[in-house]
Design an enzyme around this catalytic site. Structure first.
Site, PDB file in Angstrom:
ATOM      1  N   ASP A   3      11.621  13.973  -0.624  1.00  0.00           N
ATOM      2  CA  ASP A   3      11.879  12.644  -1.180  1.00  0.00           C
ATOM      3  C   ASP A   3      13.389  12.482  -1.376  1.00  0.00           C
ATOM      4  O   ASP A   3      14.067  13.383  -1.880  1.00  0.00           O
ATOM      5  CB  ASP A   3      11.136  12.455  -2.505  1.00  0.00           C
ATOM      6  CG  ASP A   3      11.055  10.993  -2.910  1.00  0.00           C
ATOM      7  OD1 ASP A   3       9.955  10.426  -2.878  1.00  0.00           O
ATOM      8  OD2 ASP A   3      12.123  10.415  -3.236  1.00  0.00           O
TER       9      ASP A   3
ATOM     10  N   HIS B 161       2.642  11.897  -2.670  1.00  0.00           N
ATOM     11  CA  HIS B 161       3.715  12.631  -3.348  1.00  0.00           C
ATOM     12  C   HIS B 161       3.182  13.999  -3.774  1.00  0.00           C
ATOM     13  O   HIS B 161       2.081  14.085  -4.336  1.00  0.00           O
ATOM     14  CB  HIS B 161       4.162  11.892  -4.619  1.00  0.00           C
ATOM     15  CG  HIS B 161       4.775  10.547  -4.370  1.00  0.00           C
ATOM     16  ND1 HIS B 161       6.130  10.305  -4.484  1.00  0.00           N
ATOM     17  CD2 HIS B 161       4.228   9.358  -4.011  1.00  0.00           C
ATOM     18  CE1 HIS B 161       6.373   9.030  -4.211  1.00  0.00           C
ATOM     19  NE2 HIS B 161       5.237   8.427  -3.925  1.00  0.00           N
TER      20      HIS B 161
ATOM     21  N   GLN C  43       3.833   0.400  -5.159  1.00  0.00           N
ATOM     22  CA  GLN C  43       3.975   1.107  -3.871  1.00  0.00           C
ATOM     23  C   GLN C  43       5.155   0.483  -3.135  1.00  0.00           C
ATOM     24  O   GLN C  43       5.156  -0.710  -2.833  1.00  0.00           O
ATOM     25  CB  GLN C  43       2.699   0.985  -3.028  1.00  0.00           C
ATOM     26  CG  GLN C  43       2.828   1.751  -1.705  1.00  0.00           C
ATOM     27  CD  GLN C  43       1.647   1.527  -0.752  1.00  0.00           C
ATOM     28  OE1 GLN C  43       0.609   0.975  -1.128  1.00  0.00           O
ATOM     29  NE2 GLN C  43       1.817   1.964   0.478  1.00  0.00           N
TER      30      GLN C  43
ATOM     31  N   ASN D 116       0.502   6.287  -4.542  1.00  0.00           N
ATOM     32  CA  ASN D 116       0.622   4.906  -5.016  1.00  0.00           C
ATOM     33  C   ASN D 116      -0.020   3.990  -3.981  1.00  0.00           C
ATOM     34  O   ASN D 116       0.256   4.114  -2.786  1.00  0.00           O
ATOM     35  CB  ASN D 116       2.097   4.539  -5.206  1.00  0.00           C
ATOM     36  CG  ASN D 116       2.705   5.209  -6.421  1.00  0.00           C
ATOM     37  OD1 ASN D 116       2.070   5.317  -7.456  1.00  0.00           O
ATOM     38  ND2 ASN D 116       3.941   5.677  -6.282  1.00  0.00           N
TER      39      ASN D 116
ATOM     40  N   HIS E  20       1.399   7.534   2.059  1.00  0.00           N
ATOM     41  CA  HIS E  20       2.049   8.820   1.805  1.00  0.00           C
ATOM     42  C   HIS E  20       1.585   9.373   0.474  1.00  0.00           C
ATOM     43  O   HIS E  20       1.248   8.636  -0.446  1.00  0.00           O
ATOM     44  CB  HIS E  20       3.579   8.689   1.815  1.00  0.00           C
ATOM     45  CG  HIS E  20       4.103   7.675   0.839  1.00  0.00           C
ATOM     46  ND1 HIS E  20       4.082   6.318   1.088  1.00  0.00           N
ATOM     47  CD2 HIS E  20       4.637   7.812  -0.398  1.00  0.00           C
ATOM     48  CE1 HIS E  20       4.588   5.680   0.053  1.00  0.00           C
ATOM     49  NE2 HIS E  20       4.939   6.557  -0.870  1.00  0.00           N
TER      50      HIS E  20
END
Ligand code: 5GP
Ligand code: ZN
Length: 112
Positions: free
Chosen positions: A29, A100, A92, A85, A98
């Protein structure tokens, strides 16, 4: 129209790709909220979990297993969080499915 994650996976934009297989890639990230903060991203573009159906649901399992393997590889298997999310109501930000993977804060005692 291609999205930012499609472009990162296609190497059209920079991104730190730490793992890749046939179905998904894992990147760091850019703005980490944990000592270890990775994003598990299917190569096929889905806007969100809401885009999955019976036929494509297996990607969810693959993402989950990738999270487990990455947690092991990063040495955080004793504790990590996974989060997807989904939708604008929870903010989001990137409309490419995706997951996390976050951890590395250190040990906390279990509450009994
Ligand atoms: P979301 O709110 O969509 O679940 O989270 C998107 C995440 O992607 C955020 O944690 C944000 O820091 C990360 N992110 C946004 N743009 C980029 C980028 O260009 N590269 C990388 N590696 N991460 C990004
Ligand atoms: Zn995409």
């Amino acid at each position: 129209m291609t999205c930012i994650f499609c472009q990162i996976l296609a190497r059209e934009l920079p991104g730190e790709i730490v793992y890749e297989d046939e179905f998904l890639a894992v990147i760091k990230d850019i703005s980490p909220e944990a000592p270890v903060h990775l994003l598990i991203i299917p190569k096929r573009h889905f806007d969100s979990v809401n885009s999955l159906d019976e036929e494509t649901s297996q990607i969810g399992g693959k993402m989950l297993l990738a999270a487990k393997k990455m947690a092991e590889a990063q040495g955080i298997q004793s504790g990590y969080k996974i989060l997807i999310n989904t939708g604008r109501d929870v903010g989001q930000d990137i409309r490419h499915l995706h997951m996390h993977l976050m951890g590395g804060w250190g040990r906390k005692p279990f509450r009994r």
